[in-house]
Scaffold this motif. Structure first.
Motif, short mmCIF file in Angstrom:
data_model
loop_
_atom_site.label_atom_id
_atom_site.label_comp_id
_atom_site.label_asym_id
_atom_site.label_seq_id
_atom_site.Cartn_x
_atom_site.Cartn_y
_atom_site.Cartn_z
N THR A 1 3.48 -36.47 82.24
CA THR A 1 2.71 -36.78 81.05
C THR A 1 2.11 -38.18 81.11
O THR A 1 2.61 -39.05 81.83
CB THR A 1 3.56 -36.68 79.76
N TYR B 1 11.91 -35.78 84.17
CA TYR B 1 10.48 -35.79 83.92
C TYR B 1 9.94 -37.20 84.11
O TYR B 1 10.67 -38.18 83.95
CB TYR B 1 10.17 -35.31 82.50
N PRO C 1 3.01 -32.12 77.73
CA PRO C 1 3.81 -32.66 76.61
C PRO C 1 4.24 -31.56 75.63
O PRO C 1 5.38 -31.56 75.16
CB PRO C 1 2.86 -33.66 75.94
N GLU D 1 6.76 -39.96 83.13
CA GLU D 1 5.69 -40.29 82.20
C GLU D 1 5.18 -41.68 82.53
O GLU D 1 5.93 -42.54 82.96
CB GLU D 1 6.23 -40.29 80.77
N SER E 1 1.00 -41.04 78.20
CA SER E 1 1.10 -41.37 76.78
C SER E 1 0.54 -42.77 76.55
O SER E 1 -0.16 -43.31 77.40
CB SER E 1 2.56 -41.29 76.33
#
Length: 174
Positions: free
Chosen positions: A58, A10, A118, A12, A60
């Protein structure tokens, strides 16, 4: 999702990599010490492209409650300054302003990287990350037509500074 062999992979990124560049590190000094450090405008643009095309899962903040005093406690030795920056409170504000308003990112994609994806990755979907019958009602009422100036004085956490001090963003929470 992508895999490396049979291991899921993944991607991010964080709002500071989407809104700030290495010139900001020079301007802000130790207040902006993070790892990895801020990069070039081209790198920032590539991250936005990865969000738009679905390669980024994602967004963040990696925020930590640093203070000016904490960052200054070791003096001028940049290598001894603590890593970390504030930022949790501005996640939606900056992602909406920079992504949707300035770059034309689809609002559905923005919601995906901030909410749905998420929740899926943490195994919380559909209880979290969506508006649906049976899901938790974790909602933010956001006014896209009410600009807001980001200031450290509005910080709700432990931090007493903002890397985005004085930036006017397109919308604000109600």
């Amino acid at each position: 999702h992508r895999t490396h062999g049979d291991v899921p992979v993944y991607a991010e990124t964080a709002t500071h990599y989407l809104t700030l560049v290495e010139d900001d590190l020079e301007r802000l000094g130790g207040l902006a010490k993070i790892s990895p450090p801020l990069r070039s405008p081209a790198d920032r643009d590539a991250l936005w492209a990865a969000i738009a095309d679905g390669m980024m899962d994602t967004v963040s903040t990696d925020g930590s409650g640093q203070t000016r005093a904490g960052k200054a406690a070791v003096g001028d030795d940049f290598f001894q300054i603590a890593f970390g920056i504030p930022g949790v409170q501005q996640l939606l504000l900056l992602a909406y302003d920079e992504g949707f308003v300035k770059r034309g990112l689809a609002i559905e994609r923005l919601i995906g990287v901030l909410c749905e994806r998420p929740a899926r990755l943490f195994g919380m979907y559909p209880r979290k990350g969506t508006i649906a019958p049976g899901s938790d009602a974790d909602l933010v009422i956001f006014d896209p037509r009410k600009p807001l100036t980001i200031t450290a004085a509005d910080e709700r956490g432990n931090s007493d500074y903002s890397l985005h001090e004085g930036r006017v963003v397109a919308g604000s929470p109600r």
